[in-house]
Write a protein that holds these residues in place. Structure first.
Motif, PDB file in Angstrom:
ATOM      1  N   ILE A 122      -7.367   0.291   1.678  1.00 51.91           N
ATOM      2  CA  ILE A 122      -8.317   0.234   0.576  1.00 51.91           C
ATOM      3  C   ILE A 122      -8.408   1.619  -0.051  1.00 51.91           C
ATOM      4  CG2 ILE A 122     -10.471   0.811   1.780  1.00 51.91           C
ATOM      5  CD1 ILE A 122     -11.563  -1.841   0.394  1.00 51.91           C
ATOM      6  N   GLY A 123      -8.893   1.698  -1.262  1.00 58.03           N
ATOM      7  CA  GLY A 123      -8.970   2.974  -1.951  1.00 58.03           C
ATOM      8  C   GLY A 123      -7.692   3.210  -2.738  1.00 58.03           C
ATOM      9  N   TYR A 124      -7.373   4.485  -2.976  1.00 54.30           N
ATOM     10  CA  TYR A 124      -6.208   4.791  -3.810  1.00 54.30           C
ATOM     11  C   TYR A 124      -4.932   4.730  -2.971  1.00 54.30           C
ATOM     12  CZ  TYR A 124      -3.260   6.566  -7.430  1.00 54.30           C
ATOM     13  OH  TYR A 124      -2.273   6.671  -8.365  1.00 54.30           O
ATOM     14  N   THR A 125      -4.331   3.564  -2.930  1.00 55.63           N
ATOM     15  CA  THR A 125      -3.045   3.371  -2.266  1.00 55.63           C
ATOM     16  C   THR A 125      -2.039   2.924  -3.315  1.00 55.63           C
ATOM     17  OG1 THR A 125      -3.605   1.085  -1.751  1.00 55.63           O
ATOM     18  CG2 THR A 125      -4.098   2.737  -0.062  1.00 55.63           C
ATOM     19  N   TYR A 126      -0.762   3.055  -2.986  1.00 54.77           N
ATOM     20  CA  TYR A 126       0.282   2.665  -3.935  1.00 54.77           C
ATOM     21  C   TYR A 126       1.271   1.728  -3.248  1.00 54.77           C
ATOM     22  CZ  TYR A 126       3.599   2.955  -7.754  1.00 54.77           C
ATOM     23  OH  TYR A 126       4.424   2.644  -8.793  1.00 54.77           O
ATOM     24  N   PRO A 127       1.379   0.478  -3.719  1.00 48.59           N
ATOM     25  CA  PRO A 127       2.350  -0.447  -3.113  1.00 48.59           C
ATOM     26  C   PRO A 127       3.743  -0.221  -3.682  1.00 48.59           C
ATOM     27  CG  PRO A 127       1.105  -1.573  -4.821  1.00 48.59           C
ATOM     28  CD  PRO A 127       0.572  -0.167  -4.752  1.00 48.59           C
ATOM     29  N   PHE A 128       4.707   0.108  -2.816  1.00 51.53           N
ATOM     30  CA  PHE A 128       6.075   0.307  -3.269  1.00 51.53           C
ATOM     31  C   PHE A 128       6.881  -0.979  -3.214  1.00 51.53           C
ATOM     32  CE2 PHE A 128       5.228   4.810  -2.469  1.00 51.53           C
ATOM     33  CZ  PHE A 128       5.776   5.361  -3.608  1.00 51.53           C
ATOM     34  N   GLY A 129       6.663  -1.806  -2.183  1.00 49.57           N
ATOM     35  CA  GLY A 129       7.431  -3.042  -2.093  1.00 49.57           C
ATOM     36  C   GLY A 129       7.644  -3.478  -0.669  1.00 49.57           C
ATOM     37  N   PHE A 130       8.761  -4.189  -0.457  1.00 52.99           N
ATOM     38  CA  PHE A 130       9.033  -4.854   0.806  1.00 52.99           C
ATOM     39  C   PHE A 130      10.424  -4.474   1.310  1.00 52.99           C
ATOM     40  CE2 PHE A 130       7.222  -7.534  -2.499  1.00 52.99           C
ATOM     41  CZ  PHE A 130       5.939  -7.754  -2.024  1.00 52.99           C
ATOM     42  N   THR A 131      10.636  -4.606   2.612  1.00 49.83           N
ATOM     43  CA  THR A 131      11.965  -4.410   3.177  1.00 49.83           C
ATOM     44  C   THR A 131      12.556  -5.775   3.505  1.00 49.83           C
ATOM     45  OG1 THR A 131      11.339  -4.350   5.517  1.00 49.83           O
ATOM     46  CG2 THR A 131      11.124  -2.282   4.274  1.00 49.83           C
ATOM     47  N   SER A 132      13.847  -5.807   3.836  1.00 51.17           N
ATOM     48  CA  SER A 132      14.497  -7.069   4.193  1.00 51.17           C
ATOM     49  C   SER A 132      13.972  -7.605   5.526  1.00 51.17           C
ATOM     50  CB  SER A 132      16.020  -6.886   4.256  1.00 51.17           C
ATOM     51  OG  SER A 132      16.347  -5.889   5.207  1.00 51.17           O
ATOM     52  N   ALA A 133      13.294  -6.760   6.314  1.00 44.67           N
ATOM     53  CA  ALA A 133      12.698  -7.196   7.584  1.00 44.67           C
ATOM     54  C   ALA A 133      11.244  -7.630   7.390  1.00 44.67           C
ATOM     55  CB  ALA A 133      12.783  -6.075   8.611  1.00 44.67           C
ATOM     56  N   ASN A 134      10.846  -7.893   6.137  1.00 44.41           N
ATOM     57  CA  ASN A 134       9.497  -8.368   5.798  1.00 44.41           C
ATOM     58  C   ASN A 134       8.387  -7.391   6.182  1.00 44.41           C
ATOM     59  OD1 ASN A 134      10.710 -10.649   4.764  1.00 44.41           O
ATOM     60  ND2 ASN A 134      10.425 -11.822   6.637  1.00 44.41           N
ATOM     61  N   LYS A 135       8.695  -6.100   6.078  1.00 44.57           N
ATOM     62  CA  LYS A 135       7.685  -5.067   6.265  1.00 44.57           C
ATOM     63  C   LYS A 135       7.298  -4.519   4.896  1.00 44.57           C
ATOM     64  CE  LYS A 135       9.297  -3.847  10.864  1.00 44.57           C
ATOM     65  NZ  LYS A 135       9.829  -2.785  11.734  1.00 44.57           N
ATOM     66  N   PHE A 136       6.143  -3.879   4.825  1.00 42.45           N
ATOM     67  CA  PHE A 136       5.602  -3.427   3.556  1.00 42.45           C
ATOM     68  C   PHE A 136       5.595  -1.915   3.489  1.00 42.45           C
ATOM     69  CE2 PHE A 136       4.002  -7.542   4.604  1.00 42.45           C
ATOM     70  CZ  PHE A 136       4.107  -8.242   3.423  1.00 42.45           C
ATOM     71  N   LEU A 137       6.033  -1.384   2.357  1.00 41.48           N
ATOM     72  CA  LEU A 137       6.080   0.054   2.150  1.00 41.48           C
ATOM     73  C   LEU A 137       4.940   0.436   1.218  1.00 41.48           C
ATOM     74  CD1 LEU A 137       7.782   2.480   2.981  1.00 41.48           C
ATOM     75  CD2 LEU A 137       9.101   2.163   0.885  1.00 41.48           C
ATOM     76  N   ILE A 138       4.025   1.270   1.724  1.00 43.66           N
ATOM     77  CA  ILE A 138       2.799   1.601   1.011  1.00 43.66           C
ATOM     78  C   ILE A 138       2.538   3.096   1.119  1.00 43.66           C
ATOM     79  CG2 ILE A 138       0.287   1.211   0.957  1.00 43.66           C
ATOM     80  CD1 ILE A 138       0.875  -1.507   2.373  1.00 43.66           C
ATOM     81  N   GLN A 139       2.095   3.704   0.022  1.00 41.42           N
ATOM     82  CA  GLN A 139       1.581   5.071   0.108  1.00 41.42           C
ATOM     83  C   GLN A 139       0.083   4.942   0.335  1.00 41.42           C
ATOM     84  OE1 GLN A 139       2.380   7.692  -3.200  1.00 41.42           O
ATOM     85  NE2 GLN A 139       0.640   8.981  -2.679  1.00 41.42           N
ATOM     86  N   ASP A 140      -0.417   5.495   1.450  1.00 36.20           N
ATOM     87  CA  ASP A 140      -1.834   5.318   1.767  1.00 36.20           C
ATOM     88  C   ASP A 140      -2.703   6.333   1.026  1.00 36.20           C
ATOM     89  OD1 ASP A 140      -1.737   7.703   3.192  1.00 36.20           O
ATOM     90  OD2 ASP A 140      -1.931   6.780   5.168  1.00 36.20           O
ATOM     91  N   GLN A 141      -4.013   6.254   1.245  1.00 31.52           N
ATOM     92  CA  GLN A 141      -4.959   7.103   0.517  1.00 31.52           C
ATOM     93  C   GLN A 141      -4.836   8.583   0.871  1.00 31.52           C
ATOM     94  OE1 GLN A 141      -8.750   5.480   1.503  1.00 31.52           O
ATOM     95  NE2 GLN A 141      -8.666   6.091   3.648  1.00 31.52           N
ATOM     96  N   TYR A 142      -4.097   8.885   1.952  1.00 33.79           N
ATOM     97  CA  TYR A 142      -3.876  10.276   2.349  1.00 33.79           C
ATOM     98  C   TYR A 142      -2.503  10.772   1.886  1.00 33.79           C
ATOM     99  CZ  TYR A 142      -7.728   8.840   5.320  1.00 33.79           C
ATOM    100  OH  TYR A 142      -8.916   8.325   5.775  1.00 33.79           O
ATOM    101  N   SER A 143      -1.880  10.031   0.957  1.00 33.41           N
ATOM    102  CA  SER A 143      -0.560  10.359   0.390  1.00 33.41           C
ATOM    103  C   SER A 143       0.555  10.303   1.417  1.00 33.41           C
ATOM    104  CB  SER A 143      -0.578  11.736  -0.300  1.00 33.41           C
ATOM    105  OG  SER A 143      -1.468  11.716  -1.385  1.00 33.41           O
ATOM    106  N   ARG A 144       0.375   9.505   2.472  1.00 34.34           N
ATOM    107  CA  ARG A 144       1.422   9.323   3.470  1.00 34.34           C
ATOM    108  C   ARG A 144       2.189   8.043   3.147  1.00 34.34           C
ATOM    109  NH1 ARG A 144      -2.292   9.527   8.741  1.00 34.34           N
ATOM    110  NH2 ARG A 144      -3.054   7.720   7.591  1.00 34.34           N
ATOM    111  N   LEU A 145       3.498   8.066   3.378  1.00 32.26           N
ATOM    112  CA  LEU A 145       4.324   6.888   3.186  1.00 32.26           C
ATOM    113  C   LEU A 145       4.284   6.080   4.484  1.00 32.26           C
ATOM    114  CD1 LEU A 145       6.050   5.692   0.959  1.00 32.26           C
ATOM    115  CD2 LEU A 145       8.028   6.811   1.964  1.00 32.26           C
ATOM    116  N   VAL A 146       3.828   4.822   4.384  1.00 33.63           N
ATOM    117  CA  VAL A 146       3.581   4.004   5.570  1.00 33.63           C
ATOM    118  C   VAL A 146       4.422   2.730   5.504  1.00 33.63           C
ATOM    119  CG1 VAL A 146       1.824   2.704   6.846  1.00 33.63           C
ATOM    120  CG2 VAL A 146       1.222   4.872   5.750  1.00 33.63           C
ATOM    121  N   LEU A 147       5.061   2.396   6.619  1.00 25.98           N
ATOM    122  CA  LEU A 147       5.775   1.128   6.766  1.00 25.98           C
ATOM    123  C   LEU A 147       4.906   0.231   7.635  1.00 25.98           C
ATOM    124  CD1 LEU A 147       8.481  -0.216   5.995  1.00 25.98           C
ATOM    125  CD2 LEU A 147       9.361   0.524   8.207  1.00 25.98           C
TER     126      LEU A 147
END
Length: 198
Positions: A122-147
Motif C-alpha cells: 500500500i502507499g506509493y508502490t509501482y507495479p512492473f509486471g509478472f514473470t513466467s513463474a507467476n510472480k509479481f515484480l513491484i517497487q515498494d514504498q521504500y524504493s526497493r525492487l521486490v519479487l
C-alpha cells in the motif's frame, strides 16, 4: 523472424485512441501472437483501454479494461502482463494496494476476474509486471525492487536502492535460458594480394 525480413504494417491504431501510455512498454502474450499497450480514449486522458495488435491478421482492436480501472484516479498506476497464459492487468491503488485482474476469456470484457489483492503493498508502490513463474515484480514504498510470490506469500528484495530514475533509463526483462546456439556467419575476406581469409 523465420522469414528473415522486415515488413511495414500499414494498419493504423483506431482513430479514437488519443494516446498510447508509455508506448515503449509493450506486452506480448507469448503464444497467441498479440501485442498489447495501454491507451487513452479521450483527449483529457481520463479513460483508459487496452490496444491490441494481432500479428496474424495484422489488425488492431480495443480490449476494455476492468470497470474499476477504466476511469482516471490520481495515484493509480497500471501494468499489463500475462499470468498463467492469460492477459492480466496489475493496478496500484494507494488506498487498497496492488490489485491483479485476469481476463479469463481473451477479448471478452465480462471475463475480467479480480485474482489477487496485495494490501501489504500500500502507499506509493509501482507495479512492473509478472514473470513466467507467476510472480509479481513491484517497487515498494521504500524504493526497493521486490519479487512477490502469491502462493508462498514470500517477498524477495532484489535490489535495495532502486530508484525511478533508473527505471526511466532502462527496462526490466526476464532472462530465459536457451539451448539454441546462434552460430556467427562465416565471413570471407580477400586481401590485396588475392588471398582468401575465412
Amino acid at each position: 523472424m523465420r522469414k528473415g525480413s522486415w515488413k511495414l504494417i500499414i494498419e493504423r491504431v483506431p482513430s479514437h485512441i488519443t494516446w498510447i501510455d508509455e508506448n515503449e512498454v509493450v506486452c506480448a502474450d507469448g503464444h497467441d501472437g498479440h501485442l498489447h499497450w495501454l491507451g487513452y480514449i479521450t483527449e483529457e486522458m481520463n479513460l483508459k483501454t487496452i490496444v491490441a495488435f494481432d500479428l496474424g491478421s495484422e489488425t488492431f482492436r480495443e480490449i476494455p479494461l476492468p470497470d474499476s480501472t477504466v476511469a482516471f484516479k490520481y495515484g493509480r498506476l497500471d501494468a499489463l502482463g500475462v499470468l498463467g497464459g492469460k492477459l492480466c492487468v496489475m493496478s496500484r491503488d494507494e488506498d487498497v494496494g496492488c490489485v491483479v485482474w485476469v481476463m479469463e476469456e481473451y477479448g471478452v470484457a465480462e471475463s475480467w476476474v479480480k485474482r489477487h489483492v496485495f494490501s501489504h503493498f500500500i502507499g506509493y508502490t509501482y507495479p512492473f509486471g509478472f514473470t513466467s513463474a507467476n510472480k509479481f515484480l513491484i517497487q515498494d514504498q521504500y524504493s526497493r525492487l521486490v519479487l512477490y510470490d502469491p502462493v508462498t506469500e514470500e517477498a524477495q528484495i532484489l535490489k535495495n536502492d532502486f530508484s525511478y530514475v533508473e527505471y526511466e533509463a532502462g527496462k526490466i526483462v526476464e532472462y530465459v535460458d536457451s539451448l539454441v546456439w546462434v552460430a556467427p556467419a562465416k565471413c570471407e575476406m580477400v586481401d590485396g594480394g588475392g588471398q582468401n581469409w575465412n
